[in-house]
Design a protein around this motif. Structure first.
Motif, short mmCIF file in Angstrom:
data_model
loop_
_atom_site.label_atom_id
_atom_site.label_comp_id
_atom_site.label_asym_id
_atom_site.label_seq_id
_atom_site.Cartn_x
_atom_site.Cartn_y
_atom_site.Cartn_z
N THR A 1 0.88 -1.10 0.13
CA THR A 1 -0.27 -0.32 -0.56
C THR A 1 0.66 1.18 -0.20
O THR A 1 1.55 1.54 0.85
CB THR A 1 -1.05 0.13 1.13
N THR B 1 -2.05 7.34 0.11
CA THR B 1 -2.71 8.06 -1.62
C THR B 1 -2.81 8.99 -1.55
O THR B 1 -2.89 9.51 -3.40
CB THR B 1 -4.42 7.49 -1.12
N PRO C 1 -4.88 4.29 2.30
CA PRO C 1 -4.17 4.18 1.70
C PRO C 1 -4.57 3.24 -0.32
O PRO C 1 -5.51 2.80 0.08
CB PRO C 1 -3.11 2.86 1.62
N GLU D 1 -4.39 0.39 -2.60
CA GLU D 1 -3.41 -1.02 -2.82
C GLU D 1 -2.85 -1.14 -4.26
O GLU D 1 -2.91 -0.94 -5.09
CB GLU D 1 -4.37 -1.55 -2.76
N THR E 1 -2.22 -0.73 -9.63
CA THR E 1 -3.06 -1.02 -8.22
C THR E 1 -4.61 -1.22 -8.65
O THR E 1 -5.03 -1.67 -8.91
CB THR E 1 -3.54 0.82 -7.98
#
Length: 718
Positions: free
Chosen positions: A522, A525, A550, A552, A576
């Protein structure tokens, strides 16, 4: 009746005594004849020796002058002459030698001159020690002496080895007492480019004791660098009594001072001496350059150690000191032998300042000290250059071999989390290997094996650098990535070869591959959203206060294929849960320019999405970030046109992301495969990643057609 014819014997007559014999004489003891002969021979020899001793003692052996010259000249292969008085006799058992105007010529290859000359020399030599192989001179009185010590150009013969065979190390006899006046010693070594002229001050003695210390001084050059020296034997009387002699020696060269103190077993004995060295200066490379050893430049330094000589090796033990703001300890041995001088060291540093580490890759330490990180940047033709261009000292590498082990516990540097450095260095006839070259970085480990082959011209370098799985947040926190909310890791490998005598030239002519692999994890963001310019999602999360939620990451690969010093993305692909980030472009080791673009395509529908790449341009030393790209301006213009022609709502259609990005097959990504081997999750070849080609000019410029293609394909590829 008695017989009338019988003889008449008187009645009182006694019988006659038997005849008497004389007693036997005593027999004399005689020695065996061979023993008698042997004793007579020995007696004759002793008598002859006594007579010879007596004659020599009375005449002082002056009549042997011509014989001495002939025998000495024949034995040494040199012309030996005595111009003045000559004496050679036993006094009483030790040899007494006196000569005035003695000269011993140099060997023929030295092209004239005398190896040794003295106005007057008087010596008392221990006879029996010479017979048993121990050369000991009890007393040496040397007046106006000159000694010329030199090697030939090839370093095979020297003037003090009296034969045409290989020159032996200088081996002086043990001198118990030396009295000298006006003596000069010259030394020449063409291989080391070393010359020295040393004068010994007059030494006086009274009542078999030295009245003062034995002082000497001199000057010379070492590889073109002038130096001066002076020193003294401070306790010569202790040497006469069989004790140790205190030595004090100082050598001053360019920006360097060395103080050598300690005790010598004898006035001319170095073997087994207990010495201490204190060396200081502005650059440690200056001191090593005297011996033809190349080491990186340093800031001012001071080092202390014990110093001993054993055979042909000089040993520095208990080494301790500092260079710049870094400490250094350990031991070092310099062996002077064949085929080359050998440097063997085992060193330890507790804290290495980042400024002091710069010279190891070619940066100037004084420039770094004065300007900090700005000292790594130079300008050429108005362009900033970051890669160091200090040339490798190839000629110096011919002079020595090396085996060095160096461990560094910590590197003092902001935003550079490096520690636990282990360096193994070996140099064998210009083949330099840095293996292992390992260090901890951001809770990961960098393992390196670097081979620099200076046997070739130009120098050929093989790089193999590996980064073990390392927390991304810790590694990139200096670049805006926060550790909180970031659990991803990265691993990387650089496998390249380069040609050139400096880091800049080597990388500028390199070929190979660079790959950074990102396994599942992660990341915070905000960093992802800024890179993909998904305005709608970014603003939505900002207002919802979910900036630290977060994102991924399934897998990621940032890889470059390097050809001729130009690195092309091959590929840049990060998958992602919601996006696929792609990159095009590359960078050049030749002119240190950067031309990269990153774009994120959504897997989900997003109303407000720029769908435009973020450009990274400029130079290694001065990178630039371009978030307002031609694509974004084009979309804004299209949106404005739709708003005018249709309705304001229609203008939003230009920023709609339909979410059709293809998810990546993580197998090829995690294996570091090239772009041609990348697939989507359905097994289809990807057509949205670069192919690792190169087509950029040396100055970084592109044609108009290339720039158009660049805009069409983000920033294009080299």
């Amino acid at each position: 009746m008695a017989d009338r014819d019988s003889p008449i014997v008187a009645a009182d007559a006694t019988p006659a005594d038997p005849p008497q014999t004389a007693p036997p004489a005593k027999e004399k003891h005689r020695w065996p004849r061979p023993l008698v002969i042997a004793l007579r021979v020995i007696g004759g020899i002793l008598l002859a020796l006594f007579l010879a001793w007596a004659i020599l003692y009375v005449t002082k052996g002056r009549f042997l002058k011509g014989t001495f010259e002939r025998i000495a000249s024949s034995a040494t292969g040199r012309e030996v002459r005595v111009e003045g008085d000559f004496q050679f006799y036993f006094n009483p058992i030790n040899v007494k030698y006196v000569s005035e105007g003695l000269t011993v010529s140099n060997p023929a290859w030295a092209r004239g001159g005398n190896f040794f000359a003295a106005k007057r020399i008087e010596a008392n030599v221990a006879t029996f020690s010479f017979i048993w192989g121990e050369r000991r001179i009890n007393i040496l009185d040397l007046q106006g002496g000159t000694v010329d010590l030199r090697w030939d150009e090839a370093g095979r013969r020297n003037s003090w080895t009296f034969s045409e065979e290989k020159g032996e190390p200088l081996d002086l006899p043990l001198i118990r007492r030396a009295v000298v006046a006006g003596t000069r010693v010259r030394y020449r070594d063409p291989r080391l480019r070393l010359t020295a002229d040393i004068t010994v001050d007059t030494v006086e003695a009274r009542d078999d004791r030295f009245a003062n210390s034995i002082r000497f001084r001199g000057d010379g050059t070492a590889r073109g660098t002038p130096f001066t020296l002076w020193g003294a034997l401070l306790s010569p009387n202790a040497t006469v009594a069989g004790g140790h002699n205190q030595l004090a020696l100082r050598i001053n060269g360019v920006r360097t001072r060395a103080d050598i103190t300690g005790t010598l077993p004898g006035a001319t004995e170095i073997e087994g001496a207990k010495l201490n060295a204190d060396v200081r200066g502005q650059n440690l490379a200056d001191a090593f350059a005297v011996f033809g050893i190349a080491v990186p430049d340093t800031r001012s330094y001071r080092l202390r150690s014990a110093l001993t000589k054993q055979g042909d090796s000089w040993r520095f033990t208990g080494l301790r000191g500092r260079f710049g703001e870094s400490d250094l300890a350990g031991r070092m041995t310099v062996r002077i032998g064949e085929p080359r001088l050998l440097l063997d060291a085992d060193l330890v540093t507790r804290t290495l300042d980042i400024v002091d580490a710069g010279p190891f890759i070619g940066y100037n330490p004084n420039r770094l000290e004065a300007q900090g990180s700005a000292g790594t940047v130079t300008r050429e033709g108005g362009r900033p250059r970051l890669l160091p261009d200090a040339p490798l000292r190839v000629e110096a590498l011919r002079n020595f071999d090396a085996r060095v082990s160096w461990k560094v516990a910590r590197v003092r540097a902001e935003d550079f989390p490096v520690s636990d450095i282990t360096l193994g260095l070996s140099l064998d006839d210009r083949l330099l290997k840095l293996s292992p070259f390992n260090f901890a970085m951001a809770r990961g480990t960098v393992s390196s094996d670097i081979t620099i082959n200076a046997r070739r011209e130009p120098v050929f370098t093989d790089y193999d650098i590996r980064l073990s799985p390392t927390p991304m947040g810790t590694l990139l926190k200096g670049f805006g990535v926060a550790e909180s909310g970031t659990s991803g890791t990265v691993r990387a490998r650089v496998r390249m070869t380069g040609i050139g005598n400096s880091v800049r030239d080597s990388l500028g002519n390199s070929n190979g591959r660079i790959a950074v692999i990102i396994p599942r994890g992660t990341m915070w963001t905000r960093n992802v959203q800024l890179s993909e310019l998904d305005i709608g999602l970014f603003v939505q999360k900002m207002f919802e206060k979910k900036l630290e939620k977060p994102v991924e990451i399934n897998c990621g690969l940032v890889a470059f294929t390097v050809r001729g010093g130009i690195a092309a993305a091959d590929p840049i692909l990060i998958d992602t849960r919601k996006n696929v980030m792609l990159g095009r472009g590359g960078f050049s080791f030749r002119n240190e320019t950067i031309d990269l673009a990153f774009r994120a395509d959504g897997k989900q529908f997003s109303l407000f999405s720029g769908q435009s790449p973020v450009g990274i341009g400029g130079y290694f030393a001065d990178p630039s970030l371009d978030v307002i790209s031609p694509e974004l301006l084009g979309r804004a213009g299209a949106g404005l046109g739709l708003g005018v022609v249709a309705t304001p709502i229609a203008s939003l259609l230009a920023f709609v992301d339909v979410g059709d990005a293809k998810s990546a097959d993580c197998g090829p990504v995690l294996s570091g495969a090239t772009a041609r081997a990348q697939r989507d999750t359905k097994g289809r070849p990807r057509d949205d990643v670069g192919k690792g080609t190169t087509a950029k000019s040396e100055d970084g410029s592109r044609s108009k057609g290339e720039r158009k293609e660049q805009r069409k394909k983000f920033l294009g590829i080299f």
